[in-house]
Design a protein around this motif. Structure first.
Motif, PDB file in Angstrom:
ATOM      1  N   ALA A 151      28.399  33.652  38.803  1.00 48.57           N
ATOM      2  CA  ALA A 151      28.288  34.856  37.910  1.00 48.57           C
ATOM      3  C   ALA A 151      27.199  34.814  36.858  1.00 48.57           C
ATOM      4  O   ALA A 151      27.265  33.897  36.080  1.00 48.57           O
ATOM      5  N   THR A 152      26.572  35.678  36.805  1.00 48.99           N
ATOM      6  CA  THR A 152      25.537  35.696  35.633  1.00 48.99           C
ATOM      7  C   THR A 152      26.028  36.481  34.569  1.00 48.99           C
ATOM      8  O   THR A 152      25.716  36.546  33.257  1.00 48.99           O
ATOM      9  N   GLY A 153      27.136  37.168  34.814  1.00 47.50           N
ATOM     10  CA  GLY A 153      27.654  38.011  33.572  1.00 47.50           C
ATOM     11  C   GLY A 153      29.120  37.465  33.614  1.00 47.50           C
ATOM     12  O   GLY A 153      29.651  36.443  33.977  1.00 47.50           O
ATOM     13  N   TRP A 154      30.247  38.187  32.868  1.00 50.54           N
ATOM     14  CA  TRP A 154      31.546  37.787  32.672  1.00 50.54           C
ATOM     15  C   TRP A 154      32.103  37.987  34.176  1.00 50.54           C
ATOM     16  O   TRP A 154      31.874  38.903  34.818  1.00 50.54           O
ATOM     17  N   ALA A 155      32.785  36.905  34.339  1.00 45.87           N
ATOM     18  CA  ALA A 155      33.614  36.823  35.793  1.00 45.87           C
ATOM     19  C   ALA A 155      34.826  36.089  35.521  1.00 45.87           C
ATOM     20  O   ALA A 155      34.858  35.056  34.772  1.00 45.87           O
TER      21      ALA A 155
END
Length: 123
Positions: free
Chosen positions: A99-103
């Motif tokens: 994931a490139t963001g929060w996950a």
């Protein structure tokens, strides 16, 4: 475009160990969240483990705590899932995701997926 490739699955007996690897190409995930999920036949894809913030924190689903360990080698763009004391209930196709963001536990938060590797544990 990041591509993920899992390896290391196989057929083992209950109590055995396996180490899954997930190699990334076309990009890096040194600062991203990387997770492992699994999907048994007829069931939804379930969260197994995640390594967040470049490896600063790790999370596990309750059923694998104390048996599985997620680790990462950012220099090699590779994430591992060490699975010990395997039980038949661990049988599934295992997927890595990035994931490139929060996950964390929701597969919808992940942007990239591998093709999966089969793990079969016989009793």
């Amino acid at each position: 475009q990041v591509q993920l490739m899992e390896s290391g699955g196989g057929l083992v007996q209950a109590g055995d160990s396996l180490r899954l690897s997930c190699a990334a190409s076309g990009g890096t995930f040194s600062s991203d969240t990387v997770g492992w999920f699994r999907q048994a036949p007829g069931k939804k894809r379930d969260f197994v483990a995640a390594s967040t913030w470049g490896g600063a924190s790790t999370y596990y689903t309750d059923s694998v705590k104390g048996r599985f360990t997620i680790s990462r080698d950012n220099a090699k763009n590779t994430v591992y899932l060490q699975m010990n004391s395997l039980i038949p209930e661990d049988t599934a196709v295992y997927y890595c995701a990035a994931a490139t963001g929060w996950a964390l536990k929701d597969p919808r938060d992940y942007d990239y997926w591998g093709q999966g590797t089969q793990v079969t544990v016989s009793s």
